[in-house]
Design a protein around this motif. Structure first.
Motif, mmCIF file in Angstrom:
data_model
loop_
_atom_site.group_PDB
_atom_site.id
_atom_site.type_symbol
_atom_site.label_atom_id
_atom_site.label_comp_id
_atom_site.label_asym_id
_atom_site.label_seq_id
_atom_site.Cartn_x
_atom_site.Cartn_y
_atom_site.Cartn_z
ATOM 1 N N GLY A 1 0.796 -1.222 0.000
ATOM 2 C CA GLY A 1 0.000 0.000 0.000
ATOM 3 C C GLY A 1 0.825 1.267 0.000
ATOM 4 O O GLY A 1 0.278 2.368 -0.078
ATOM 5 N N ALA A 2 2.161 1.148 0.076
ATOM 6 C CA ALA A 2 3.018 2.339 0.056
ATOM 7 C C ALA A 2 2.939 3.000 -1.312
ATOM 8 O O ALA A 2 2.856 2.334 -2.340
ATOM 9 C CB ALA A 2 4.453 1.956 0.387
ATOM 10 N N THR A 3 2.968 4.326 -1.319
ATOM 11 C CA THR A 3 2.904 5.082 -2.573
ATOM 12 C C THR A 3 4.236 5.770 -2.847
ATOM 13 O O THR A 3 5.176 5.664 -2.059
ATOM 14 C CB THR A 3 1.771 6.126 -2.516
ATOM 15 N N LEU A 4 4.296 6.474 -3.958
ATOM 16 C CA LEU A 4 5.553 7.070 -4.420
ATOM 17 C C LEU A 4 5.923 8.312 -3.618
ATOM 18 O O LEU A 4 5.118 9.224 -3.448
ATOM 19 C CB LEU A 4 5.445 7.422 -5.904
ATOM 20 N N CYS A 5 7.159 8.345 -3.132
ATOM 21 C CA CYS A 5 7.674 9.513 -2.407
ATOM 22 C C CYS A 5 8.186 10.538 -3.408
ATOM 23 O O CYS A 5 8.966 10.197 -4.303
ATOM 24 C CB CYS A 5 8.798 9.098 -1.451
ATOM 25 N N ALA A 6 7.786 11.783 -3.264
ATOM 26 C CA ALA A 6 8.191 12.837 -4.198
ATOM 27 C C ALA A 6 9.644 13.244 -4.018
ATOM 28 O O ALA A 6 10.236 13.840 -4.912
ATOM 29 C CB ALA A 6 7.299 14.059 -4.023
ATOM 30 N N LYS A 7 10.244 12.905 -2.878
ATOM 31 C CA LYS A 7 11.619 13.321 -2.617
ATOM 32 C C LYS A 7 12.635 12.325 -3.151
ATOM 33 O O LYS A 7 13.594 12.699 -3.826
ATOM 34 C CB LYS A 7 11.840 13.523 -1.116
ATOM 35 N N CYS A 8 12.440 11.025 -2.849
ATOM 36 C CA CYS A 8 13.430 10.023 -3.256
ATOM 37 C C CYS A 8 12.939 9.125 -4.385
ATOM 38 O O CYS A 8 13.649 8.204 -4.797
ATOM 39 C CB CYS A 8 13.853 9.166 -2.068
ATOM 40 N N ASN A 9 11.707 9.374 -4.893
ATOM 41 C CA ASN A 9 11.148 8.596 -6.008
ATOM 42 C C ASN A 9 11.057 7.108 -5.706
ATOM 43 O O ASN A 9 11.201 6.276 -6.599
ATOM 44 C CB ASN A 9 11.964 8.817 -7.292
ATOM 45 N N THR A 10 10.851 6.769 -4.428
ATOM 46 C CA THR A 10 10.731 5.373 -4.021
ATOM 47 C C THR A 10 9.312 5.112 -3.534
ATOM 48 O O THR A 10 8.709 5.964 -2.870
ATOM 49 C CB THR A 10 11.741 5.048 -2.900
ATOM 50 N N GLN A 11 8.786 3.934 -3.840
ATOM 51 C CA GLN A 11 7.430 3.575 -3.448
ATOM 52 C C GLN A 11 7.443 3.163 -1.975
ATOM 53 O O GLN A 11 7.347 1.990 -1.630
ATOM 54 C CB GLN A 11 6.926 2.431 -4.330
ATOM 55 N N ALA A 12 7.572 4.166 -1.098
ATOM 56 C CA ALA A 12 7.725 3.897 0.330
ATOM 57 C C ALA A 12 6.964 4.893 1.196
ATOM 58 O O ALA A 12 7.223 5.012 2.382
ATOM 59 C CB ALA A 12 9.213 3.928 0.705
ATOM 60 N N LEU A 13 6.019 5.631 0.616
ATOM 61 C CA LEU A 13 5.269 6.650 1.344
ATOM 62 C C LEU A 13 3.992 6.031 1.926
ATOM 63 O O LEU A 13 3.181 5.460 1.203
ATOM 64 C CB LEU A 13 4.904 7.805 0.409
ATOM 65 N N VAL A 14 3.857 6.139 3.259
ATOM 66 C CA VAL A 14 2.691 5.561 3.935
ATOM 67 C C VAL A 14 2.035 6.623 4.811
ATOM 68 O O VAL A 14 2.661 7.616 5.191
ATOM 69 C CB VAL A 14 3.095 4.345 4.801
ATOM 70 N N LEU A 15 0.771 6.396 5.146
ATOM 71 C CA LEU A 15 0.015 7.317 6.004
ATOM 72 C C LEU A 15 0.141 6.851 7.450
ATOM 73 O O LEU A 15 -0.308 5.761 7.813
ATOM 74 C CB LEU A 15 -1.453 7.349 5.592
ATOM 75 N N MET A 16 0.786 7.695 8.270
ATOM 76 C CA MET A 16 0.995 7.368 9.685
ATOM 77 C C MET A 16 0.495 8.521 10.543
ATOM 78 O O MET A 16 0.961 9.652 10.388
ATOM 79 C CB MET A 16 2.481 7.122 9.965
ATOM 80 N N ASP A 17 -0.472 8.243 11.437
ATOM 81 C CA ASP A 17 -1.000 9.261 12.341
ATOM 82 C C ASP A 17 -1.500 10.484 11.585
ATOM 83 O O ASP A 17 -1.272 11.635 11.984
ATOM 84 C CB ASP A 17 0.070 9.676 13.374
ATOM 85 N N GLY A 18 -2.121 10.247 10.424
ATOM 86 C CA GLY A 18 -2.663 11.341 9.628
ATOM 87 C C GLY A 18 -1.628 12.113 8.844
ATOM 88 O O GLY A 18 -1.927 13.189 8.329
ATOM 89 N N CYS A 19 -0.406 11.577 8.718
ATOM 90 C CA CYS A 19 0.671 12.290 8.021
ATOM 91 C C CYS A 19 1.379 11.343 7.057
ATOM 92 O O CYS A 19 1.708 10.213 7.428
ATOM 93 C CB CYS A 19 1.665 12.855 9.031
ATOM 94 N N GLN A 20 1.615 11.779 5.827
ATOM 95 C CA GLN A 20 2.342 10.983 4.849
ATOM 96 C C GLN A 20 3.825 10.975 5.204
ATOM 97 O O GLN A 20 4.466 12.016 5.274
ATOM 98 C CB GLN A 20 2.145 11.565 3.443
#
Length: 244
Positions: free
Chosen positions: A214-233
């Motif tokens: 379920g991780a999505t693309l991070c705009a900083k490192c271009n890696t599919q590792a962005l997750v929603l934690m405590d209401g924050c990506q």
């Protein structure tokens, strides 16, 4: 001997013969005492190519190309054997069985090699190449890193090589940041453990990077590792957070 004085005399001093002999005798001693300074060779267009160069070859396998690309970057060693020894990129070659893109590949390698030999700070090349987008769309490489084009991946290869030889340095995360990311990843995986096995399997197939499903693309490192934690990506790869 007659000497013509064309300027106004403001003062004078008598120099004795022994005074002239003293500085003359001291001069050789001073010259011998000075340490010999090594000549520092900087990279510039006049530096000739030596008989042999050291380098590395990287393989690029893109779904946009039928055959793999092999990128070879050769370095020149400046000031070898001195405290100022440094490796600098000198030339680049790209080989492939695919001849469809032969012209632009040759043009790109010649321009990049010319920039390398120009000297100065050549690290700007990395960002310029990584900012090239393919109108047909990009692709994910191994590890879940998104590449917007084949040219961008060539830029990523050059970046990795420059890191290897010390021209580019990655900002290191301290132990506190590493611990925080590990805790967030563990918490996210624990929260996702209650999902259905079918959903987890499906998500795992779409993200083969080793990061949580379920991780999505991070705009900083271009890696599919962005997750929603405590209401924050939050990125579990580089630590980037939209909440600061």
């Amino acid at each position: 001997m007659t000497i013509k004085i064309e300027k106004k005399i403001k003062g004078y001093q008598v120099v004795k013969p022994e005074d002239k002999a003293a500085p003359a005798a001291a001069a050789p001693e001073k010259k011998a005492a000075e340490p010999r300074q090594a000549e520092i060779i900087q990279m510039h267009e006049s530096v000739e190519r030596p008989e042999s160069l050291v380098g590395s070859t990287f393989k690029i396998k893109s779904p946009l190309f039928e055959h793999a690309l092999y990128v070879t970057i050769n370095d020149i060693v400046l000031n070898a054997g001195t405290p100022h020894e440094q490796r600098r990129p000198f030339e680049i070659f790209i080989n492939s069985k695919n001849m469809d893109h032969f012209q632009w590949i040759v043009a790109l390698t010649r321009i990049l090699s010319a920039v390398f030999r120009k000297g100065g700070d050549v690290t700007f090349i990395v960002e310029e190449l990584k900012a090239v987008f393919d109108p047909r769309g990009g692709y994910f490489k191994a590890g879940g890193v998104y590449m917007p084009s084949i040219v961008a991946e060539i830029g990523a290869v050059i970046e990795q090589h420059m890191k290897n030889i010390g021209l580019i340095h990655d900002p290191e995360m301290d132990e506190t940041q590493k611990k925080l990311i590990a805790e967030k990843r563990a918490a996210y995986e624990a929260a996702s453990a209650g999902k259905k096995a079918a959903e987890v399997a499906s998500s795992s197939e779409s993200n083969a990077s080793g990061f949580p499903p379920g991780a999505t693309l991070c705009a900083k490192c271009n890696t599919q590792a962005l997750v929603l934690m405590d209401g924050c990506q939050t990125c579990l790869n580089c630590g980037y957070s939209k909440c600061g």
